[in-house]
Design an enzyme around this catalytic site. Structure first.
Site, short mmCIF file in Angstrom:
data_model
loop_
_atom_site.label_atom_id
_atom_site.label_comp_id
_atom_site.label_asym_id
_atom_site.label_seq_id
_atom_site.Cartn_x
_atom_site.Cartn_y
_atom_site.Cartn_z
N ALA A 73 -26.70 32.35 -21.41
CA ALA A 73 -26.54 33.72 -20.95
C ALA A 73 -26.45 33.80 -19.43
O ALA A 73 -25.77 34.67 -18.89
CB ALA A 73 -27.70 34.57 -21.45
N THR A 74 -27.11 32.89 -18.73
CA THR A 74 -27.01 32.90 -17.26
C THR A 74 -25.56 32.74 -16.85
O THR A 74 -25.04 33.48 -16.02
CB THR A 74 -27.87 31.75 -16.67
OG1 THR A 74 -29.23 31.96 -17.05
CG2 THR A 74 -27.76 31.70 -15.15
N ASN A 153 -36.58 41.48 -21.58
CA ASN A 153 -37.27 40.26 -22.03
C ASN A 153 -38.78 40.33 -21.88
O ASN A 153 -39.52 39.72 -22.65
CB ASN A 153 -36.73 39.04 -21.27
CG ASN A 153 -36.57 39.29 -19.79
OD1 ASN A 153 -35.92 40.26 -19.38
ND2 ASN A 153 -37.16 38.44 -18.98
N GLN A 181 -31.80 39.14 -25.39
CA GLN A 181 -33.02 39.35 -26.17
C GLN A 181 -32.82 40.23 -27.39
O GLN A 181 -33.72 40.35 -28.21
CB GLN A 181 -34.12 39.95 -25.27
CG GLN A 181 -34.58 39.04 -24.15
CD GLN A 181 -35.36 37.82 -24.65
OE1 GLN A 181 -35.76 37.74 -25.83
NE2 GLN A 181 -35.59 36.86 -23.78
N SER A 201 -27.31 34.14 -25.94
CA SER A 201 -27.77 32.77 -25.70
C SER A 201 -28.32 32.15 -26.98
O SER A 201 -29.09 32.80 -27.71
CB SER A 201 -28.87 32.81 -24.63
OG SER A 201 -29.41 31.53 -24.44
N THR A 242 -14.79 20.51 -21.28
CA THR A 242 -14.82 20.08 -22.68
C THR A 242 -15.90 20.84 -23.44
O THR A 242 -17.03 20.96 -22.96
CB THR A 242 -15.10 18.56 -22.74
OG1 THR A 242 -14.06 17.90 -22.03
CG2 THR A 242 -15.14 18.06 -24.18
N CYS A 328 -43.84 32.25 -11.54
CA CYS A 328 -44.03 31.22 -10.52
C CYS A 328 -42.71 31.00 -9.81
O CYS A 328 -41.74 30.56 -10.41
CB CYS A 328 -44.46 29.91 -11.17
SG CYS A 328 -46.00 30.05 -11.99
C1 LIG Z 1 -32.52 38.90 -20.75
C2 LIG Z 1 -32.16 37.50 -20.44
N1 LIG Z 1 -31.01 37.21 -19.83
C3 LIG Z 1 -30.65 35.96 -19.53
C4 LIG Z 1 -31.47 34.89 -19.83
C5 LIG Z 1 -31.02 33.49 -19.49
O1 LIG Z 1 -30.50 32.88 -20.62
P1 LIG Z 1 -30.12 31.33 -20.65
O2 LIG Z 1 -31.41 30.60 -20.73
O3 LIG Z 1 -29.28 31.18 -21.86
O4 LIG Z 1 -29.35 31.03 -19.40
C6 LIG Z 1 -32.69 35.13 -20.48
C7 LIG Z 1 -33.60 34.01 -20.78
O5 LIG Z 1 -34.69 33.91 -20.27
C8 LIG Z 1 -33.04 36.48 -20.78
O6 LIG Z 1 -34.20 36.75 -21.39
#
Ligand SMILES: Cc1ncc(COP(=O)(O)O)c(C=O)c1O
Length: 381
Positions: A73-74, A153, A181, A201, A242, A328
Site C-alpha cells: 500500500a505504501t 489503522n 485497513q 495491501s 518483473t 518509535c
Molecule cells: C492505512 C495504511 N496505509 C498504508 C499502510 C502501509 O502498507 P504496506 O505495509 O503494504 O506498505 C498501512 C500499514 O501499516 C496502513 O495501515
C-alpha cells in the site's frame, strides 16, 4: 492457549495456510517470468497472475484491467499521489487529505509540498471523522486530488467514503482512498462509492508481505497518472519490474477467501471485540474509548487508561502483543499523531492501547486479556 496472545492484526496478519498452499508451487515448480511470452513457463505464470488480478478485482467490484500490482500500500499511495501530481502540475497543484492519514500518504504530501504542491490537511473531529462539508470547503480551482483513507489503522474510524466520492465526482476531482485497513474487513465497493483510485495491501488480509495493488479507474483521469517506476512497461506501463508472481498468487487467494468469509468474520469479530471492550469498561475505571463507535472497523478497539505512565503500561503487558499510542521514530518515542489529532493529551495518547483482533482470535484469549489488562492496570495505578 499460547502466550503471548497476538492482538495486533492491524499491524500485520499471518498468511492463511490455504494462501500459502496456493503460493508454494510458484516458487520452484511454476517459476516462470509472467512476461515471457514464448514458452509454457511464462504462460503458466501469466495465467496465475491474471487469475489473481481477477480475484482482487472481484473483492472490490472493479474490472481486472483496473488492477495494478505493487509492492504494497505504501507504493500504491506513492504511485497515486506522485503520479497524479506529475500529471497535473503546474496547471493544478492542490491536494486535500486528512491529518490522520497513514504516513504513506502524509509523507508523500510533505515531499510534494517541497516541489510546489499545496496541501490541505483536514482536521477530524474528536472521533476521527471528517465531514463532507469540510472537504467541500477545502476545494479550490487548483484541486486535482482528494485522498481520504477508508478506515483508520489506529482508531478504526470509517470515513464517509461514498459521500466524499460523490462530491469529488461533482467537482471533477479525482478521489483516492487508502483502503489498506478496510479491504477484507468490511465491504468495499469502488462503484457504489465513486472511488477513482484505491490502495490495498496483502499482509493486512492474511496474504504475504511485500505485495499490494492499486485500483485505477479506467474511465477517469486517474488513468493518466505518470508511472514512478520506469523499465519494461509491466502492468500496462504503470509499474515496471518483473512481477512478484508468488506474492500476487497469495494476494489473489487472500482476496478470494476474504470475499467468501467476510460476513461471517465481521460478525464473529464484532462480538469478540465488543466482549473485550465491555469487559474492560466493566472492570477498569477511568478509561476512554477512542474512535467512532458507530462507524468503525469490527476488529478494533483503542482504549486510553488514565493516570498510567504509557511506557510502564506497554512494558508490563508482556503476555499480549498489542500496539501502543506511541510511535518509535529513529530518535525518540513520540505520542501517536492520530490520537493527538483527535484531541488527546500527550500523556493520554501514551497511555493508549490498540487491540486489533483477527481470524484466529478466540473467546478464551479475549477472556484472558480482560483479566490480564485489569490486573496490570490495577498494579500500575
Ligand atoms: C492505512 C495504511 N496505509 C498504508 C499502510 C502501509 O502498507 P504496506 O505495509 O503494504 O506498505 C498501512 C500499514 O501499516 C496502513 O495501515
Amino acid at each position: 492457549m499460547k502466550l503471548p496472545i497476538y492482538l495486533d492484526y492491524n499491524s500485520t496478519t499471518p498468511v492463511d495456510k490455504r494462501v500459502l498452499e496456493k503460493m508454494l508451487p510458484y516458487f520452484s515448480e511454476h517459476f516462470g517470468n509472467s512476461s515471457s511470452r514464448s514458452h509454457l513457463f511464462g504462460w503458466t505464470a501469466q495465467e496465475a497472475v491474471e487469475n489473481a488480478r481477477c480475484q482482487v478485482a472481484n473483492l472490490i467490484n472493479a474490472e481486472t484491467k483496473e488492477i495494478v500490482f505493487t509492492s504494497g500500500a505504501t507504493e500504491a499511495n506513492n504511485l497515486t499521489i506522485k503520479g497524479l501530481f506529475e500529471n497535473n502540475y503546474p496547471n493544478k497543484k492542490h491536494i486535500i487529505t486528512v491529518e490522520t492519514e497513514h504516513k504513506a500518504v502524509l509523507d508523500v504530501c510533505i515531499h510534494l509540498s517541497t516541489l510546489g504542491a499545496e496541501i490541505t490537511y483536514l482536521k477530524p473531529d474528536s472521533t476521527g471523522m471528517i465531514s463532507v462539508k469540510q472537504v467541500e470547503r477545502a476545494i479550490n480551482s487548483e484541486t486535482f486530488l482528494i485522498s481520504v483513507m477508508y478506515a483508520n489503522n489506529e482508531i478504526g474510524t470509517i470515513q464517509p467514503i461514498k459521500e466524499i466520492g460523490e462530491l469529488a465526482r461533482k467537482h471533477h476531482i479525482l478521489f483516492h482512498t487508502d483502503a489498506t485497513q478496510a479491504v477484507g474487513k468490511i465491504e468495499v465497493d469502488v462503484q457504489k462509492n465513486n472511488i477513482d483510485l484505491l490502495s490495498l495491501s496483502g499482509h493486512k488480509l492474511h496474504g504475504p508481505k511485500g505485495i499490494g495493488a492499486l485500483f485505477i479507474r479506467k474511465t477517469s483521469k486517474a488513468s493518466k497518472l505518470i508511472a514512478q517506476m520506469d523499465g519494461g512497461k509491466h502492468e500496462r506501463g504503470f509499474r515496471s519490474g518483473t512481477l512478484n508472481v508468488t506474492g500476487i498468487v497469495g494476494l489473489g487467494e487472500a482476496c478470494e477467501l476474504a470475499n467468501t468469509e467476510l460476513i461471517a468474520d465481521y460478525q464473529r469479530l464484532t462480538i469478540l471485540r465488543d466482549t473485550l471492550e465491555n469487559g474492560i469498561i466493566k472492570n477498569i475505571s477511568n478509561i476512554k474509548i477512542n474512535g467512532n463507535i458507530e462507524n468503525r472497523l469490527p476488529n478494533l478497539t483503542n482504549i486510553s487508561f488514565e493516570g498510567i505512565d504509557g511506557e510502564n503500561l506497554l512494558m508490563s503487558l508482556r503476555d499480549i502483543a498489542v500496539s501502543s499510542g506511541s510511535a518509535c521514530t529513529s530518535a525518540s518515542v513520540e505520542p501517536s499523531y492520530v490520537l493527538k489529532a483527535i484531541g488527546l493529551s500527550d500523556d493520554l495518547a501514551y497511555a493508549s492501547i490498540r487491540f486489533s483482533l483477527g481470524k484466529y482470535t478466540t473467546k478464551e484469549e479475549i477472556d484472558f486479556t480482560i483479566s490480564y489488562v485489569k490486573q496490570v492496570v490495577d498494579m500500575l495505578r
